[in-house]
Each structure stands twice: as C-alpha cells, then as structure tokens.
Design an enzyme around this catalytic site. Structure first.
Site, PDB file in Angstrom:
ATOM      1  N   LYS A   9     106.261 -59.134-103.068  1.00 26.50           N
ATOM      2  CA  LYS A   9     105.562 -60.221-102.170  1.00 26.50           C
ATOM      3  C   LYS A   9     106.315 -61.520-102.204  1.00 26.50           C
ATOM      4  O   LYS A   9     107.471 -61.721-102.951  1.00 26.50           O
ATOM      5  CB  LYS A   9     104.331 -60.406-102.885  1.00 26.50           C
ATOM      6  N   TYR A  49      96.252 -54.633 -95.085  1.00 27.14           N
ATOM      7  CA  TYR A  49      95.071 -55.111 -96.153  1.00 27.14           C
ATOM      8  C   TYR A  49      93.743 -54.881 -95.570  1.00 27.14           C
ATOM      9  O   TYR A  49      92.436 -55.258 -96.014  1.00 27.14           O
ATOM     10  CB  TYR A  49      95.277 -56.515 -96.696  1.00 27.14           C
ATOM     11  N   PHE A  57      88.474 -62.997-101.278  1.00 24.49           N
ATOM     12  CA  PHE A  57      89.938 -63.391-101.309  1.00 24.49           C
ATOM     13  C   PHE A  57      90.781 -63.081-100.226  1.00 24.49           C
ATOM     14  O   PHE A  57      91.959 -63.218 -99.902  1.00 24.49           O
ATOM     15  CB  PHE A  57      90.757 -62.722-102.358  1.00 24.49           C
ATOM     16  N   ARG A  85     103.013 -47.165-109.047  1.00 21.91           N
ATOM     17  CA  ARG A  85     101.689 -47.960-109.614  1.00 21.91           C
ATOM     18  C   ARG A  85     101.554 -48.340-111.197  1.00 21.91           C
ATOM     19  O   ARG A  85     101.335 -49.402-111.636  1.00 21.91           O
ATOM     20  CB  ARG A  85     100.501 -47.150-109.209  1.00 21.91           C
ATOM     21  N   THR A  91      96.282 -54.908-111.401  1.00 23.36           N
ATOM     22  CA  THR A  91      96.148 -55.919-110.474  1.00 23.36           C
ATOM     23  C   THR A  91      96.121 -57.302-110.933  1.00 23.36           C
ATOM     24  O   THR A  91      96.967 -58.277-110.465  1.00 23.36           O
ATOM     25  CB  THR A  91      94.872 -55.888-109.414  1.00 23.36           C
ATOM     26  N   ARG A 102     104.089 -56.567-113.379  1.00 24.73           N
ATOM     27  CA  ARG A 102     103.014 -57.780-113.177  1.00 24.73           C
ATOM     28  C   ARG A 102     102.886 -58.223-114.623  1.00 24.73           C
ATOM     29  O   ARG A 102     102.762 -59.480-114.788  1.00 24.73           O
ATOM     30  CB  ARG A 102     101.817 -57.192-112.528  1.00 24.73           C
ATOM     31  N   ASN A 112     100.888 -62.058-107.625  1.00 25.45           N
ATOM     32  CA  ASN A 112     101.278 -60.722-108.716  1.00 25.45           C
ATOM     33  C   ASN A 112     102.306 -60.031-108.158  1.00 25.45           C
ATOM     34  O   ASN A 112     102.784 -58.682-108.787  1.00 25.45           O
ATOM     35  CB  ASN A 112     100.056 -59.869-109.059  1.00 25.45           C
ATOM     36  N   HIS A 115     103.468 -55.118-104.317  1.00 22.47           N
ATOM     37  CA  HIS A 115     102.520 -54.176-104.057  1.00 22.47           C
ATOM     38  C   HIS A 115     103.217 -52.710-103.968  1.00 22.47           C
ATOM     39  O   HIS A 115     104.151 -52.530-103.917  1.00 22.47           O
ATOM     40  CB  HIS A 115     102.157 -54.476-102.533  1.00 22.47           C
ATOM     41  N   GLU A 126     101.001 -46.985 -94.795  1.00 25.72           N
ATOM     42  CA  GLU A 126     101.854 -48.218 -94.983  1.00 25.72           C
ATOM     43  C   GLU A 126     103.629 -47.853 -94.684  1.00 25.72           C
ATOM     44  O   GLU A 126     103.918 -48.899 -94.087  1.00 25.72           O
ATOM     45  CB  GLU A 126     101.877 -48.730 -96.532  1.00 25.72           C
TER      46      GLU A 126
HETATM   47  P1  IDP Z   1      96.394 -53.922-105.904  1.00 28.74           P
HETATM   48  O1  IDP Z   1      97.435 -54.697-105.291  1.00 28.74           O
HETATM   49  O2  IDP Z   1      96.547 -53.703-107.461  1.00 28.74           O
HETATM   50  O3  IDP Z   1      96.257 -52.368-105.099  1.00 28.74           O
HETATM   51  P2  IDP Z   1      93.937 -54.559-104.658  1.00 28.74           P
HETATM   52  O4  IDP Z   1      92.654 -54.343-105.161  1.00 28.74           O
HETATM   53  O5  IDP Z   1      94.501 -53.666-103.574  1.00 28.74           O
HETATM   54  O6  IDP Z   1      95.131 -54.583-105.760  1.00 28.74           O
HETATM   55  O7  IDP Z   1      94.157 -55.959-103.886  1.00 28.74           O
HETATM   56  C1  IDP Z   1      95.262 -56.320-103.231  1.00 28.74           C
HETATM   57  C2  IDP Z   1      95.757 -57.591-103.725  1.00 28.74           C
HETATM   58  O8  IDP Z   1      94.720 -58.541-103.315  1.00 28.74           O
HETATM   59  C3  IDP Z   1      95.931 -57.588-104.947  1.00 28.74           C
HETATM   60  O9  IDP Z   1      97.311 -57.211-105.419  1.00 28.74           O
HETATM   61  C4  IDP Z   1      95.717 -59.213-105.241  1.00 28.74           C
HETATM   62  O10 IDP Z   1      97.110 -59.928-104.917  1.00 28.74           O
HETATM   63  C5  IDP Z   1      94.815 -59.590-104.314  1.00 28.74           C
HETATM   64  N1  IDP Z   1      93.653 -59.622-104.926  1.00 28.74           N
HETATM   65  C6  IDP Z   1      92.917 -58.737-105.198  1.00 28.74           C
HETATM   66  N2  IDP Z   1      91.512 -58.726-105.812  1.00 28.74           N
HETATM   67  C7  IDP Z   1      91.555 -60.246-105.786  1.00 28.74           C
HETATM   68  C8  IDP Z   1      90.719 -61.183-106.428  1.00 28.74           C
HETATM   69  O11 IDP Z   1      89.700 -60.917-106.868  1.00 28.74           O
HETATM   70  N3  IDP Z   1      91.183 -62.510-106.468  1.00 28.74           N
HETATM   71  C9  IDP Z   1      92.137 -62.867-105.767  1.00 28.74           C
HETATM   72  N4  IDP Z   1      93.225 -62.023-105.199  1.00 28.74           N
HETATM   73  C10 IDP Z   1      92.919 -60.754-105.519  1.00 28.74           C
HETATM   74 MG    MG Z   2      95.859 -52.041-103.376  1.00 27.23          MG
END
Ligand code: IDP
Ligand code: MG
Length: 147
Positions: A9, A49, A57, A85, A91, A102, A112, A115, A126
């Site tokens: 990212k 997304y 968010f 993963r 996350t 991470r 973080n 992705h 994707e």
């Molecule tokens: P992932 O990246 O581990 O698959 P997802 O739930 O798909 O997690 O969320 C996508 C991205 O959105 C996360 O990597 C993170 O950067 C952001 N994100 C997810 N949940 C939150 C939140 O509650 N607050 C702020 N950012 C979030």
């Molecule tokens: Mg995800």
C-alpha cells in the site's frame, strides 16, 4: 497451484518497504508472475474495495489507497492465497502475530502496509482489475521442484 493478488500500500511504498516485502515472499518460495508500481484512481479503489462500500472507514480507505503509488504483484504457488494472508498477519497490526508483515512493519489498522486477496474469487477478480492477461508471465522459479 494458486495465484493471488498482493499489493504494498502507499504507506509501504513511501517507507521504502517494497524490497523487504518482496524478499519475504521470494524466501517463502512464492513465484512472482507479474509486478508493477502504479497510482490507483478513485474508480479503481472503489472497485477494488467494493465489499466495504458504506462502511464508516470506506472514504478514508479510498483516499489513503489513492494517495500515492502502490506496488501490485501476482504471486503463485501451492495455497498461495492463504500463504500470503498468513504472512501478512491480522488486519489490525496490534493483533498480528510477530513475524508477520503487519506485525513487523505497521502499527495502525488504516496504515497496515499490505493487501492480499482473501479467497479464490477475490484473487481472480483483483488480478483482473490490476493486470491485463498479457501482463501475467509464465515465469517459473528454477527451484520450483524443491518448494
Ligand atoms: P484485510 O486487508 O485484512 O483483508 P479488510 O477487512 O478487507 O481487511 O479491510 C480492508 C482494509 O480496510 C484493511 O486492510 C484496513 O486498511 C482497512 N480497514 C478495515 N477495517 C478498518 C477499520 O475498522 N478502521 C479503519 N480501517 C479499516
Ligand atoms: Mg480484505
């Protein structure tokens, strides 16, 4: 054999972490099929997304992910989706196991660093969003039989 979409990212690119992150995947034995540096526009961010549309968010996520270049990769290997993963970690970096990307490189959920696709369906979708079919090489590692 699976292919997965992984991207460093904008925070990871800005912090000069591309090399360290690629090294982890290479060391693990994943095969790099394609890679490029690009800046996502709003349409691509919203498509990528789409599952998060409407979440609190979402707008911040779109503005963050379009704020600078990302490093997009297609990685290949047995169980590549779950391997990548696992290597990324949870996350929320505070909940990620030490040794994961991470946990080792990030502090905040919204910064973080990386992705990775979470299923075969999302990997296919994707990869198609970021790469044209002709950009996917047939490169194979020389040590393939040993991994
Ligand atoms: P992932 O990246 O581990 O698959 P997802 O739930 O798909 O997690 O969320 C996508 C991205 O959105 C996360 O990597 C993170 O950067 C952001 N994100 C997810 N949940 C939150 C939140 O509650 N607050 C702020 N950012 C979030
Ligand atoms: Mg995800």
């Amino acid at each position: 054999m699976e292919r997965t979409y992984v991207m460093v990212k904008p925070d990871g690119v800005a912090r000069g972490l591309i090399g360290k992150i690629i090294t982890r995947f290479e060391d693990k034995g994943l095969n790099l099929v394609s890679a490029k540096l690009l800046q996502m526009d709003e349409a691509l961010a919203k498509a990528h997304y789409q599952e998060h549309v409407g979440k609190p968010f979402f707008d911040d996520l779109v503005s963050f992910i379009t704020s600078g270049p990302i490093f997009a990769m297609v990685l290949e290997g047995d169980e590549a989706i779950s391997v990548a993963r696992k290597m990324m970690g949870e996350t929320n970096p505070l909940e990620a196991t030490p040794g994961t990307i991470r946990a080792d490189f990030a502090v905040h959920m919204n910064r973080n660093v990386i992705h990775g696709s979470d299923s075969e369906a999302s990997a296919k979708r994707e990869i198609g969003l970021f790469f044209k079919p002709e950009e996917l090489t047939s490169a194979k590692r020389a040590d393939w039989n040993w991994i």
